[in-house]
Design an enzyme around this catalytic site. Structure first.
Site, PDB file in Angstrom:
ATOM      1  N   VAL A 153       1.065  -1.026  -0.031  1.00  0.00           N
ATOM      2  CA  VAL A 153       0.025   0.027  -0.137  1.00  0.00           C
ATOM      3  C   VAL A 153       0.703   1.375  -0.008  1.00  0.00           C
ATOM      4  CG1 VAL A 153      -1.927  -1.144   1.316  1.00  0.00           C
ATOM      5  CG2 VAL A 153      -0.006   0.144   2.496  1.00  0.00           C
ATOM      6  N   CYS A 154       0.213   2.372  -0.172  1.00  0.00           N
ATOM      7  CA  CYS A 154       1.030   3.532   0.018  1.00  0.00           C
ATOM      8  C   CYS A 154       1.522   3.916   1.306  1.00  0.00           C
ATOM      9  CB  CYS A 154       0.225   4.956  -0.523  1.00  0.00           C
ATOM     10  SG  CYS A 154      -0.275   4.774  -2.353  1.00  0.00           S
ATOM     11  N   PRO A 155       2.704   4.248   1.562  1.00  0.00           N
ATOM     12  CA  PRO A 155       3.723   5.028   0.325  1.00  0.00           C
ATOM     13  C   PRO A 155       4.598   4.023  -0.122  1.00  0.00           C
ATOM     14  CG  PRO A 155       4.653   5.485   2.424  1.00  0.00           C
ATOM     15  CD  PRO A 155       3.454   4.666   2.765  1.00  0.00           C
ATOM     16  N   TYR A 156       4.412   2.641   0.143  1.00  0.00           N
ATOM     17  CA  TYR A 156       5.589   1.807  -0.264  1.00  0.00           C
ATOM     18  C   TYR A 156       5.275   1.614  -1.755  1.00  0.00           C
ATOM     19  CZ  TYR A 156       5.839   1.745   4.820  1.00  0.00           C
ATOM     20  OH  TYR A 156       5.752   2.148   5.811  1.00  0.00           O
ATOM     21  N   THR A 157       4.267   1.446  -2.143  1.00  0.00           N
ATOM     22  CA  THR A 157       4.075   1.470  -3.711  1.00  0.00           C
ATOM     23  C   THR A 157       4.712   2.292  -4.406  1.00  0.00           C
ATOM     24  OG1 THR A 157       2.250   2.886  -3.588  1.00  0.00           O
ATOM     25  CG2 THR A 157       1.644   0.427  -3.724  1.00  0.00           C
TER      26      THR A 157
END
Ligand SMILES: [Zn+2]
Lengths: 81, 266
Positions: free
Chosen positions: A16-20
Site C-alpha cells: 500500500v502507499c507509500p511503499y508502492t
C-alpha cells in the site's frame, strides 16, 4: 499501442502507499534514461497516485491498465534522472 | 539499491522526497557526523540524525546526567541520573535506530585531542555550552576545512549558523574574540526555556542533512536568530572578514590555543 521494450519489471502486489511509490521510485532510480519499467500492483489508489507522482518527477507514464478484477499494470519510461 | 525491507519502511518518508530518494538516503547512511556535547543541543541533534539513519555519530561529553538537565536534554531520562551522558544518549539513539553506530567519548574536548577526534568525520556540530569550546571547535574546523553547524541558546533566544571554511564566514568573522569572562552572563542569569533547545537542535540537524544531501540553501554567511518570546526568526548577514584571525588569507592564529579562562559553563 505498439510494442514497448520493457527493461525491468516489479511486482508490488500487496503493498500500500507509500511503499508502492517507494518501491517504484527506487526501481526507476536504478534505471537508465529511456528505459521502461513495468509495475504490477493491486492497490487501487496507487494506480492513480504512482503515475501522478512519476509525472511530477518528470518521468513518462506510457500506460495505466486494469488487467483483471484486482490488478493494474503501469508502464513508466525514465525521462529524467 | 540494496535497502532491507525494514530500511525501506523506516526511511520511506525520506525516499519519497524528490530531494532525497534512494541515493540521498544512501548518502545519509554513509555519513559520519561528530557532535560536540550531549546536552541541550546535542540531544535533539543526535536524536534526529539517528532517526534519519546517519551511519556514524560521534559524541563527546564528559558530564553525567543530572536532574537539572532533564528539563531540556531529551535523550536522557530519570533512570539515567549519574550515568555518563554519552552512554545515556548512545542507548537512546541505538534503541531508536539500530542502523546507526554511536561512538561516545567521555572526555573534555581540548586543543590536544580535538584534531584527532574530528578528523575522520564529514560534518561537525557544535552543541557546546561555553565560549572556549565554541572558539576551539571553530578554529579546529577552519584549520581542517570541515563544515561546522554551530548552535547556541540562552533564555528565550537561539542562534544557528553554518560555517563552510573557505566558502563563507567563520565564528571569528562574527565575533573575533571571546567576550571576557566579566561580560558573559553569570550562571544565575543563564536560564533557558527547555523547548528552545529542540528548535535550535532541529535546525542544526536539518542543516546537517542538507549538507549531506547537497540540497537547499545553507546558513553560510548568515546567522539565523530565533526569538521565542516574539515568535520571530531573523536572518543576519555575516560577511567573511578579510582580516579574520583564523580564516583569512593570512591568519594570525595558526595553531590551537588554550581557550579556558575563568568561564562559568552556562
Ligand atoms: Zn573567519
Amino acid at each position: 499501442m505498439e510494442d514497448v521494450r520493457i527493461n525491468k519489471k516489479i511486482n508490488i502486489k500487496g503493498l500500500v502507499c507509500p511503499y508502492t511509490f517507494v518501491k517504484s521510485k527506487l526501481a526507476v532510480e536504478d534505471m537508465e534514461i529511456g528505459e521502461v519499467l513495468e509495475i504490477l500492483l493491486d492497490y487501487e489508489e496507487a494506480a492513480r497516485s504512482v503515475p501522478k507522482s512519476m509525472e511530477e518527477l518528470g518521468q513518462k507514464v506510457l500506460k495505466v491498465e486494469k488487467i483483471n478484477d484486482t490488478d493494474w499494470v503501469l508502464l513508466i519510461r525514465k525521462d529524467r534522472s | 539499491m540494496d535497502f532491507t525491507e525494514d530500511q525501506l519502511q523506516r526511511y520511506s518518508r525520506h525516499i519519497i522526497l524528490p530531494e532525497v530518494g534512494g541515493k540521498g538516503q544512501k548518502k545519509i547512511l554513509n555519513a559520519k557526523v561528530f557532535i560536540v556535547g550531549a546536552g541541550g543541543l546535542g540531544c535533539p541533534v543526535g536524536y534526529y540524525l539517528a532517526a534519519a539513519g546517519v551511519g556514524i555519530i560521534g559524541m563527546i561529553d564528559n558530564d553525567t546526567v543530572e536532574l537539572s538537565n532533564l528539563q531540556r536534554q531529551i535523550a536522557h531520562n530519570t533512570k539515567k541520573l549519574g550515568v555518563h551522558k554519552v552512554d545515556s544518549a548512545k542507548e537512546t539513539f541505538e534503541a531508536l535506530n539500530p542502523d546507526v553506530k554511536i561512538i561516545g567519548i567521555k572526555e573534555r574536548i581540548s586543543k590536544d585531542n580535538i584534531i584527532d577526534l574530528i578528523k575522520d568525520y564529514d560534518i561537525i556540530v557544535d552543541g557546546s555550552d561555553n565560549f572556549p569550546t565554541r572558539y576551539l571547535v571553530n578554529d579546529a574546523c577552519v584549520m581542517l576545512k570541515k563544515p561546522l553547524v554551530s548552535g547556541a541558546i540562552l533564555r528565550f533566544e537561539g542562534q544557528v549558523t553554518t560555517i563552510l571554511p573557505k566558502e563563507g564566514h567563520c565564528y571569528r568573522c562574527l565575533f573575533e574574540e571571546m567576550p571576557p569572562p566579566g561580560l558573559v552572563p553569570s550562571c544565575q542569569e543563564a536560564g533557558v526555556i527547555g523547548a528552545i533547545t529542540g528548535v535550535v537542535g532541529s535546525l542544526q540537524a536539518t542543516e546537517v542533512l542538507k549538507l549531506i544531501l547537497g540540497k537547499g540553501d545553507i546558513l553560510k554567511n548568515t546567522l539565523l536568530i530565533y526569538d521565542a518570546l516574539k515568535a520571530n526568526f531573523r536572518r543576519v548577514k555575516v560577511p567573511k572578514n578579510p582580516e579574520c584571525p583564523v580564516c583569512s588569507e593570512n591568519p594570525t592564529i595558526t595553531e590551537l590555543l588554550d581557550y579556558d579562562a575563568g568561564y562559568c559553563r552556562i
